[in-house]
Motif scaffolding. Structure first.
Motif, PDB file in Angstrom:
ATOM      1  N   LEU A 382      52.001  85.370   3.813  1.00 16.54           N
ATOM      2  CA  LEU A 382      50.637  85.541   4.312  1.00 16.54           C
ATOM      3  C   LEU A 382      49.871  84.231   4.379  1.00 16.54           C
ATOM      4  O   LEU A 382      48.997  84.056   5.224  1.00 16.54           O
ATOM      5  N   THR A 383      50.212  83.299   3.490  1.00 16.58           N
ATOM      6  CA  THR A 383      49.575  81.984   3.500  1.00 16.58           C
ATOM      7  C   THR A 383      50.651  80.913   3.552  1.00 16.58           C
ATOM      8  O   THR A 383      51.705  81.053   2.932  1.00 16.58           O
ATOM      9  N   SER A 390      51.166  83.962  11.917  1.00 15.45           N
ATOM     10  CA  SER A 390      50.690  85.231  11.378  1.00 15.45           C
ATOM     11  C   SER A 390      51.712  86.325  11.655  1.00 15.45           C
ATOM     12  O   SER A 390      52.632  86.164  12.462  1.00 15.45           O
ATOM     13  N   LEU A 391      51.543  87.465  10.982  1.00 18.54           N
ATOM     14  CA  LEU A 391      52.451  88.592  11.187  1.00 18.54           C
ATOM     15  C   LEU A 391      52.460  89.039  12.648  1.00 18.54           C
ATOM     16  O   LEU A 391      53.506  89.382  13.206  1.00 18.54           O
ATOM     17  N   LEU A 392      51.302  89.030  13.282  1.00 21.63           N
ATOM     18  CA  LEU A 392      51.222  89.465  14.671  1.00 21.63           C
ATOM     19  C   LEU A 392      51.955  88.502  15.601  1.00 21.63           C
ATOM     20  O   LEU A 392      52.548  88.919  16.600  1.00 21.63           O
ATOM     21  N   GLU A 393      51.926  87.231  15.284  1.00 25.31           N
ATOM     22  CA  GLU A 393      52.537  86.220  16.156  1.00 25.31           C
ATOM     23  C   GLU A 393      54.057  86.223  16.082  1.00 25.31           C
ATOM     24  O   GLU A 393      54.725  85.831  17.054  1.00 25.31           O
ATOM     25  N   VAL A 394      54.623  86.644  14.960  1.00 24.29           N
ATOM     26  CA  VAL A 394      56.085  86.598  14.823  1.00 24.29           C
ATOM     27  C   VAL A 394      56.744  87.913  15.209  1.00 24.29           C
ATOM     28  O   VAL A 394      57.965  87.968  15.330  1.00 24.29           O
ATOM     29  N   LYS A 434      46.750  94.253   4.014  1.00 28.77           N
ATOM     30  CA  LYS A 434      45.804  94.917   4.914  1.00 28.77           C
ATOM     31  C   LYS A 434      44.705  93.957   5.357  1.00 28.77           C
ATOM     32  O   LYS A 434      44.333  93.919   6.538  1.00 28.77           O
ATOM     33  N   ASP A 435      44.211  93.160   4.426  1.00 26.59           N
ATOM     34  CA  ASP A 435      43.169  92.193   4.776  1.00 26.59           C
ATOM     35  C   ASP A 435      43.691  91.151   5.752  1.00 26.59           C
ATOM     36  O   ASP A 435      42.988  90.744   6.687  1.00 26.59           O
ATOM     37  N   LYS A 436      44.926  90.710   5.531  1.00 26.68           N
ATOM     38  CA  LYS A 436      45.508  89.679   6.394  1.00 26.68           C
ATOM     39  C   LYS A 436      45.723  90.206   7.810  1.00 26.68           C
ATOM     40  O   LYS A 436      45.449  89.517   8.808  1.00 26.68           O
ATOM     41  N   VAL A 437      46.230  91.435   7.918  1.00 29.22           N
ATOM     42  CA  VAL A 437      46.454  92.020   9.239  1.00 29.22           C
ATOM     43  C   VAL A 437      45.129  92.247   9.952  1.00 29.22           C
ATOM     44  O   VAL A 437      44.992  91.962  11.152  1.00 29.22           O
ATOM     45  N   ASP A 438      44.131  92.731   9.226  1.00 34.58           N
ATOM     46  CA  ASP A 438      42.802  92.931   9.830  1.00 34.58           C
ATOM     47  C   ASP A 438      42.244  91.609  10.340  1.00 34.58           C
ATOM     48  O   ASP A 438      41.677  91.536  11.439  1.00 34.58           O
TER      49      ASP A 438
END
Length: 571
Positions: A382-383, A390-394, A434-438
């Motif tokens: 996450l960091t 980020s999770l969305l980018e990969v 959850k915070d990271k994805v948001d």
């Protein structure tokens, strides 16, 4: 509890399924192993959703997958079709009552167990004889493990060659009259000609009924089909029967194909056959399920999904492992144990059943029934991490012919993240994920209309028979590290024990190119006047009326995903 019955139809589907069940078996083993990481002991996953309890003929308790597997005769390798727990001794009688002449018997040599299966067998035999704690583990040496891994990398021929799971005797079904090493079972027409539901279908249906009737409250069918050849027709017949008999039970269908299964150098006639097969297969299968997920890239090794992996496309052992990992991840919410409202003290969040996911992706907004499957394997921390992605980018698609740069404001997504690392060596909590994805969604240039997020602390375990496909920048816990040696060998289960995962199903216009391609091929090669494949489709027993119905269905599916201005222009 809401049970799931899994169905696997076809060779590559069973390759995928073999890895899938190995993951489940590894989770069960780690949950009871004293020295295992605590994250595996507190999984908050109800494995009874996928498994059934039973008893062998000797009165020994058993725990086997709630599974019906269909494949060609001779496709089980060294495994008996009765499985391994309930094996019955076949009659050795050779008496022939109605024939008085000479009788000759021809029998092929049984396949021998490879090193991996030999050790499994010996360990189980020793565990039944010896009661000395830890005696089996003491006999395992690093050299033996490496020898087994080398054997698997070079000699896997059947999906059973790396299966470490016991199967119920009603689970494994081999089609009569079709042999794995004789017939070319490579198109829809051959599947139709070779399979008669009236002859073999009732036996398959009885096997499925056995598992369904044991369920207290079945949530759905997880159906995996190899749709690259004749098994599409077998699966379509099976699905039609399921829809008729189990009207209110949703089917989540994964249509899988192995990478590199088709060559670029082939005749025009073969090309027409393959593209028509793909269009017919997709049309027929999608008409019998609530949600269809096409899975399988032409070259997984060259895709962005393999950024941290070393895949050999020619090896189904490799590509099926990645697809199985994605299916494992996306199915975790189906078996999450309900927990309290505080996410900080939980190991899971976002439980949902098959019906919920199907309704979410196919029953809202556009009413579309095709979903894209994306995966991040391994998911970045996450960091920090590799290039601060980020999770969305990969997350990268495992569904072929998808649009990479589509912006779809009406998209619906279901995402699962499990075993995420906050930083190198430190696991992230549910609330941190959850915070990271948001936060990633807030920063993204485009976001879906709705996204359901499921989170679990338990990562993907990497069992011994898993292939050596991890890059040198993947660490023991799946963390992404720098300073790797470029020319060193890929890593396997000896070096990588678990990996964090992210997977996503999305109903999005990104799948529009796939639908339009299948529609265009059906029209060009099957329906238009003078179509090159018209005679071929007639030989597959398809009339024009049925083809037009398929065309209309594909047109509606594509139209549901087109932006409003494009839909009005085409009209």
């Amino acid at each position: 509890m809401k049970e799931i019955v899994t169905v696997q139809v076809g060779d590559f589907a069973n390759f995928v399924g073999s890895h899938f069940w190995n993951f489940q078996d590894e989770l069960l083993g780690l949950a009871g192993e004293p020295s295992a990481d605590s994250v595996f002991k507190n999984q908050d996953l109800n494995m009874d959703v996928l498994y059934r309890t039973g008893e062998t003929q000797q009165g020994i308790p058993s725990y086997t997958p709630r599974l019906v597997s269909v494949n060609l005769r001779g496709s089980l390798g060294s495994m008996n079709s009765q499985g391994t727990l309930y094996t019955e001794v076949a009659s050795t009688s050779r008496d022939v009552v109605t024939w008085t002449g000479r009788v000759s018997t021809q029998a092929s040599e049984p396949f021998k167990r490879n090193l991996f299966l030999q050790r499994l067998y010996e360990e189980e035999e020793n565990s039944n004889i010896n009661e000395i704690p830890g005696s089996n583990n003491d006999s395992r040496t690093e050299y033996e493990d490496k020898d087994i891994i080398e054997c698997l990398e070079n000699d896997v021929r059947f999906w059973t060659d790396y299966s470490k799971v016991h199967y119920h005797p009603r689970s494994l079904y081999e089609l009569d009259r079709v042999w794995a090493n004789v017939e070319e079972f490579n198109n829809y027409g051959i599947g139709r000609d070779s399979f008669a539901w009236s002859v073999q279908g009732e036996e398959i249906s009885d096997r499925l009924r056995f598992f369904v009737e044991e369920c207290d409250h079945i949530q759905g069918f997880q159906f995996i089909v190899d749709d690259s050849g004749g098994f599409s027709a077998v699966a379509a017949e099976f699905l039609e029967n399921i829809v008729d008999e189990y009207t209110n039970i949703p089917v989540l269908l994964y249509a899988v194909q192995g990478s590199g299964s088709r060559t670029n150098l082939q005749s025009g006639k073969r090309t027409v056959s393959e593209v028509l097969h793909d269009s017919i297969s997709f049309s027929r299968l999608s008409s019998y399920c609530k949600l269809i997920v096409p899975v399988g890239l032409p070259s997984l090794s060259k895709s962005k999904a393999s950024r941290f992996l070393h895949i050999e496309d020619a090896k189904h052992f490799h590509s099926s492992a990645v697809y199985a990992a994605a299916l494992h991840s996306i199915s975790l919410p189906f078996r999450m144990v309900p927990v309290g409202p505080s996410a900080d003290s939980c190991s899971i969040s976002g439980a949902v059943d098959i019906h919920g996911v199907v309704q979410m992706l196919s029953g809202q907004g556009r009413q579309n029934m095709v979903s894209v499957l994306d995966v991040a394997m391994p998911a970045p921390a996450l960091t920090g991490g590799q290039n601060n992605l980020s999770l969305l980018e990969v997350l990268q698609p495992l569904t072929p012919q998808t649009d990479d740069d589509v912006e779809d404001m009406l998209a619906i997504e279901h995402m699962t993240v499990h075993g995420a690392l906050a930083s190198e060596g430190h696991r992230a909590s549910v609330s941190e994920v959850k915070d990271k994805v948001d936060g990633a969604f807030r920063c993204a240039s485009s976001r879906p209309m709705f996204c359901h997020l499921s989170v679990a602390l338990c990562p993907l375990p990497i069992p011994l028979p898993f292939p050596s496909i991890f890059g040198n920048n993947v660490g023991k816990q799946g963390e992404l590290i720098g300073g790797q040696t470029i020319n060193s060998s890929p890593k396997g289960s000896l070096e990588v024990h678990s990996v964090p995962m992210a997977a996503r199903l999305r109903s999005s216009s990104a799948v529009l190119p796939l639908l339009e391609n299948k529609l265009r091929n059906l029209q060009r090669f099957g329906i238009q006047r003078g179509a090159a494949g018209a005679e071929l489709l007639r030989s597959w027993s398809f009339g024009m009326e049925e083809l037009v119905e398929m065309e209309e269905m594909l047109s509606k599916m594509a139209a549901a995903l087109r932006p409003p201005q494009l839909t009005s222009d085409s009209d």
